[in-house]
Design a protein around this motif. Structure first.
Motif, PDB file in Angstrom:
ATOM      1  N   LEU A 162     -18.315  16.665   1.510  1.00 25.26           N
ATOM      2  CA  LEU A 162     -17.061  16.511   1.077  1.00 25.26           C
ATOM      3  C   LEU A 162     -16.266  15.705   1.793  1.00 25.26           C
ATOM      4  CD1 LEU A 162     -14.704  17.302  -0.789  1.00 25.26           C
ATOM      5  CD2 LEU A 162     -14.322  19.202   0.455  1.00 25.26           C
ATOM      6  N   ASP A 163     -16.486  15.909   3.215  1.00 24.37           N
ATOM      7  CA  ASP A 163     -15.809  14.934   4.214  1.00 24.37           C
ATOM      8  C   ASP A 163     -15.802  13.527   4.112  1.00 24.37           C
ATOM      9  OD1 ASP A 163     -14.575  17.363   5.257  1.00 24.37           O
ATOM     10  OD2 ASP A 163     -15.966  17.562   6.861  1.00 24.37           O
ATOM     11  N   ALA A 164     -17.129  13.232   4.021  1.00 23.26           N
ATOM     12  CA  ALA A 164     -17.632  11.863   3.996  1.00 23.26           C
ATOM     13  C   ALA A 164     -17.255  11.202   2.242  1.00 23.26           C
ATOM     14  CB  ALA A 164     -19.274  11.828   3.869  1.00 23.26           C
ATOM     15  N   ALA A 165     -17.210  11.970   1.456  1.00 20.53           N
ATOM     16  CA  ALA A 165     -16.585  11.240   0.249  1.00 20.53           C
ATOM     17  C   ALA A 165     -15.219  11.115   0.652  1.00 20.53           C
ATOM     18  CB  ALA A 165     -16.726  12.448  -0.987  1.00 20.53           C
ATOM     19  N   ILE A 166     -14.415  12.062   1.079  1.00 18.94           N
ATOM     20  CA  ILE A 166     -13.012  11.558   1.157  1.00 18.94           C
ATOM     21  C   ILE A 166     -12.798  10.447   2.200  1.00 18.94           C
ATOM     22  CG2 ILE A 166     -10.803  12.580   2.401  1.00 18.94           C
ATOM     23  CD1 ILE A 166     -11.695  15.392   1.321  1.00 18.94           C
ATOM     24  N   ALA A 167     -13.734  10.426   3.317  1.00 20.86           N
ATOM     25  CA  ALA A 167     -13.443   9.285   4.104  1.00 20.86           C
ATOM     26  C   ALA A 167     -13.810   7.886   3.609  1.00 20.86           C
ATOM     27  CB  ALA A 167     -14.558   9.467   5.261  1.00 20.86           C
ATOM     28  N   HIS A 168     -14.663   7.898   2.704  1.00 18.64           N
ATOM     29  CA  HIS A 168     -15.192   6.609   1.879  1.00 18.64           C
ATOM     30  C   HIS A 168     -13.930   5.994   1.098  1.00 18.64           C
ATOM     31  CE1 HIS A 168     -19.315   6.295   3.146  1.00 18.64           C
ATOM     32  NE2 HIS A 168     -19.838   7.254   2.564  1.00 18.64           N
ATOM     33  N   LEU A 169     -13.118   6.841   0.481  1.00 19.66           N
ATOM     34  CA  LEU A 169     -12.168   6.552  -0.246  1.00 19.66           C
ATOM     35  C   LEU A 169     -10.930   6.152   0.288  1.00 19.66           C
ATOM     36  CD1 LEU A 169     -12.286   9.007  -3.367  1.00 19.66           C
ATOM     37  CD2 LEU A 169     -13.069   6.766  -3.209  1.00 19.66           C
ATOM     38  N   ASP A 170     -10.582   7.123   1.493  1.00 16.17           N
ATOM     39  CA  ASP A 170      -9.463   6.667   2.368  1.00 16.17           C
ATOM     40  C   ASP A 170      -9.553   5.411   3.137  1.00 16.17           C
ATOM     41  OD1 ASP A 170      -8.328   9.078   1.236  1.00 16.17           O
ATOM     42  OD2 ASP A 170      -8.488   9.995   3.172  1.00 16.17           O
ATOM     43  N   ALA A 180      -7.614  -5.451  -6.226  1.00 18.74           N
ATOM     44  CA  ALA A 180      -8.830  -4.548  -6.677  1.00 18.74           C
ATOM     45  C   ALA A 180      -8.722  -3.193  -6.632  1.00 18.74           C
ATOM     46  CB  ALA A 180     -10.038  -4.926  -5.718  1.00 18.74           C
ATOM     47  N   VAL A 181      -7.803  -2.796  -5.476  1.00 21.98           N
ATOM     48  CA  VAL A 181      -7.766  -1.421  -5.237  1.00 21.98           C
ATOM     49  C   VAL A 181      -6.529  -0.767  -6.130  1.00 21.98           C
ATOM     50  CG1 VAL A 181      -6.697   0.422  -3.674  1.00 21.98           C
ATOM     51  CG2 VAL A 181      -8.349  -1.434  -2.636  1.00 21.98           C
ATOM     52  N   GLN A 182      -5.491  -1.669  -6.556  1.00 22.99           N
ATOM     53  CA  GLN A 182      -4.570  -1.342  -7.378  1.00 22.99           C
ATOM     54  C   GLN A 182      -4.977  -1.154  -8.744  1.00 22.99           C
ATOM     55  OE1 GLN A 182      -1.484  -4.122  -6.863  1.00 22.99           O
ATOM     56  NE2 GLN A 182      -1.208  -3.737  -4.521  1.00 22.99           N
ATOM     57  N   THR A 183      -5.829  -1.932  -9.252  1.00 25.40           N
ATOM     58  CA  THR A 183      -6.283  -1.878 -10.611  1.00 25.40           C
ATOM     59  C   THR A 183      -6.870  -0.538 -10.869  1.00 25.40           C
ATOM     60  OG1 THR A 183      -6.716  -4.393 -10.650  1.00 25.40           O
ATOM     61  CG2 THR A 183      -8.028  -3.202 -12.149  1.00 25.40           C
ATOM     62  N   LYS A 184      -7.797  -0.249  -9.922  1.00 21.48           N
ATOM     63  CA  LYS A 184      -8.559   1.177 -10.021  1.00 21.48           C
ATOM     64  C   LYS A 184      -7.889   2.328  -9.327  1.00 21.48           C
ATOM     65  CE  LYS A 184     -12.801  -1.764  -9.292  1.00 21.48           C
ATOM     66  NZ  LYS A 184     -13.433  -1.495 -10.412  1.00 21.48           N
ATOM     67  N   ALA A 185      -6.707   2.374  -9.199  1.00 17.73           N
ATOM     68  CA  ALA A 185      -5.999   3.162  -8.336  1.00 17.73           C
ATOM     69  C   ALA A 185      -5.798   4.568  -9.352  1.00 17.73           C
ATOM     70  CB  ALA A 185      -4.552   2.756  -7.842  1.00 17.73           C
ATOM     71  N   GLY A 186      -5.629   4.186 -10.356  1.00 16.37           N
ATOM     72  CA  GLY A 186      -5.168   5.642 -11.428  1.00 16.37           C
ATOM     73  C   GLY A 186      -6.414   6.537 -11.389  1.00 16.37           C
ATOM     74  N   TRP A 187      -7.484   6.139 -11.770  1.00 14.03           N
ATOM     75  CA  TRP A 187      -8.827   6.977 -11.842  1.00 14.03           C
ATOM     76  C   TRP A 187      -9.342   7.010 -10.294  1.00 14.03           C
ATOM     77  CZ3 TRP A 187     -13.544   4.828 -10.364  1.00 14.03           C
ATOM     78  CH2 TRP A 187     -13.704   3.639 -10.764  1.00 14.03           C
ATOM     79  N   THR A 188      -9.170   6.382  -9.659  1.00 16.18           N
ATOM     80  CA  THR A 188      -9.872   6.340  -8.302  1.00 16.18           C
ATOM     81  C   THR A 188      -8.894   7.554  -7.658  1.00 16.18           C
ATOM     82  OG1 THR A 188     -10.378   4.250  -7.842  1.00 16.18           O
ATOM     83  CG2 THR A 188     -10.166   5.497  -5.966  1.00 16.18           C
ATOM     84  N   MET A 189      -7.791   7.691  -7.829  1.00 17.07           N
ATOM     85  CA  MET A 189      -6.787   8.702  -7.070  1.00 17.07           C
ATOM     86  C   MET A 189      -6.965   9.738  -8.071  1.00 17.07           C
ATOM     87  SD  MET A 189      -5.727   7.298  -4.473  1.00 17.07           S
ATOM     88  CE  MET A 189      -4.729   8.740  -4.132  1.00 17.07           C
ATOM     89  N   VAL A 190      -7.309  10.103  -9.027  1.00 11.80           N
ATOM     90  CA  VAL A 190      -7.794  11.130  -9.761  1.00 11.80           C
ATOM     91  C   VAL A 190      -8.866  11.829  -8.884  1.00 11.80           C
ATOM     92  CG1 VAL A 190      -8.708  12.360 -11.868  1.00 11.80           C
ATOM     93  CG2 VAL A 190      -6.772  10.685 -11.904  1.00 11.80           C
ATOM     94  N   PHE A 191     -10.069  10.975  -8.760  1.00 11.83           N
ATOM     95  CA  PHE A 191     -11.070  11.323  -8.022  1.00 11.83           C
ATOM     96  C   PHE A 191     -10.605  11.918  -6.820  1.00 11.83           C
ATOM     97  CE2 PHE A 191     -15.314   9.347  -5.915  1.00 11.83           C
ATOM     98  CZ  PHE A 191     -15.832  10.623  -5.717  1.00 11.83           C
ATOM     99  N   ARG A 192     -10.002  11.126  -5.882  1.00 13.90           N
ATOM    100  CA  ARG A 192      -9.448  11.440  -4.419  1.00 13.90           C
ATOM    101  C   ARG A 192      -8.688  12.752  -4.554  1.00 13.90           C
ATOM    102  NH1 ARG A 192      -8.357  13.561  -0.770  1.00 13.90           N
ATOM    103  NH2 ARG A 192      -7.817  12.692   1.450  1.00 13.90           N
ATOM    104  N   ALA A 193      -7.822  13.096  -5.757  1.00 17.06           N
ATOM    105  CA  ALA A 193      -7.011  14.375  -5.861  1.00 17.06           C
ATOM    106  C   ALA A 193      -8.079  15.315  -5.957  1.00 17.06           C
ATOM    107  CB  ALA A 193      -6.172  14.169  -6.968  1.00 17.06           C
ATOM    108  N   GLY A 194      -9.008  15.288  -6.710  1.00 14.32           N
ATOM    109  CA  GLY A 194      -9.851  16.422  -6.773  1.00 14.32           C
ATOM    110  C   GLY A 194     -10.615  16.770  -5.598  1.00 14.32           C
ATOM    111  N   ALA A 196      -9.207  16.291  -2.653  1.00 13.03           N
ATOM    112  CA  ALA A 196      -8.197  17.026  -2.194  1.00 13.03           C
ATOM    113  C   ALA A 196      -8.217  18.494  -2.374  1.00 13.03           C
ATOM    114  CB  ALA A 196      -6.943  16.310  -2.031  1.00 13.03           C
ATOM    115  N   LEU A 197      -8.378  19.009  -3.793  1.00 16.97           N
ATOM    116  CA  LEU A 197      -8.311  20.358  -4.083  1.00 16.97           C
ATOM    117  C   LEU A 197      -9.426  21.031  -3.749  1.00 16.97           C
ATOM    118  CD1 LEU A 197      -7.000  19.547  -7.834  1.00 16.97           C
ATOM    119  CD2 LEU A 197      -5.564  20.568  -5.968  1.00 16.97           C
ATOM    120  N   GLU A 198     -10.677  20.388  -3.838  1.00 14.60           N
ATOM    121  CA  GLU A 198     -11.777  20.947  -3.392  1.00 14.60           C
ATOM    122  C   GLU A 198     -11.733  21.268  -1.820  1.00 14.60           C
ATOM    123  OE1 GLU A 198     -16.568  20.629  -3.384  1.00 14.60           O
ATOM    124  OE2 GLU A 198     -15.378  19.340  -4.524  1.00 14.60           O
ATOM    125  N   ALA A 199     -10.899  20.447  -1.042  1.00 13.90           N
ATOM    126  CA  ALA A 199     -10.810  20.748   0.272  1.00 13.90           C
ATOM    127  C   ALA A 199      -9.767  21.803   0.678  1.00 13.90           C
ATOM    128  CB  ALA A 199     -10.491  19.480   1.046  1.00 13.90           C
TER     129      ALA A 199
END
Length: 202
Positions: A162-170, A180-194, A196-199
């Motif tokens: 989990l820590d590595a997954a979060i670190a890659h996105l951040d 490139a980041v802004q275009t993918k921000a919506g679904w990328t941040m859903v992934f990141r939020a998930g 965060a919830l797991e953590a």
């Protein structure tokens, strides 16, 4: 909506294009547009037409593009995953052979999303690195950063890190805040939020 309008306009003139090469390229473009809109049968129809015309006229880049579009859309069909994998792997290898870095990057990137189902983690990691190299060679440095980070984050979740997954996105968001980041921000941040919830980070 604009993509639909332009695609329909292209379909309307394909038969009037003056050469087989132009018709084949147009068919491949229609296949890509259909793939991006998740239209499985339409994509396969246009990809097959483009591939047949490309093979008849020695248009290797168009043949490989048609294979990539068909392989990408067939990933949506569980009963045709083997065919999808074969098409994408062949398209990637062919694109590498002719120096088409963009097509190689696209083919490998689409393959990576599903490769972790049938390959070991180290093999998937090697695919991600291949994608990164080709994306950068094609001039898409920013896209390479975020796509690689997302792929590595998904791989880390499969491995239970989990820590590595979060670190890659951040790290990707910190390194590049451009389009490139802004275009993918919506679904990328859903992934990141998930993650965060797991953590437990409400």
């Amino acid at each position: 909506d604009a993509m639909v309008v332009h695609t329909d306009a292209l379909v309307a003139v394909i038969d009037r294009l003056p050469t087989d090469a132009e018709r084949a390229r147009a068919m491949a473009e229609v296949a890509q547009s259909s793939m991006l809109r998740d239209q499985v049968e339409v994509t396969c129809e246009w990809a097959d037409k483009a591939r047949a015309l490309a093979e008849a006229n020695g248009l290797e880049n168009v043949r490989l593009a048609a294979m990539a579009e068909k392989g990408s859309v067939l990933l949506m069909r569980p009963d045709r995953h083997d065919e999808a994998r074969d098409l994408l792997e062949a398209a990637a290898e062919g694109a590498e052979r002719i120096g088409d870095h963009l097509l190689a990057a696209r083919s490998i990137n689409n393959l990576v999303w599903y490769a972790r189902r049938w390959r070991e983690a180290d093999e998937v990691r090697a695919l991600i690195e291949r994608m990164r190299v080709h994306a950068r060679a094609a001039g898409f440095d920013a896209a390479a950063v975020i796509d690689v980070a997302i792929s590595l984050a998904h791989l880390a979740t499969v491995e239970g890190d989990l820590d590595a997954a979060i670190a890659h996105l951040d790290a990707a968001r910190a390194a590049d805040s451009g389009r490139a980041v802004q275009t993918k921000a919506g679904w990328t941040m859903v992934f990141r939020a998930g993650l965060a919830l797991e953590a437990g980070d409400l």
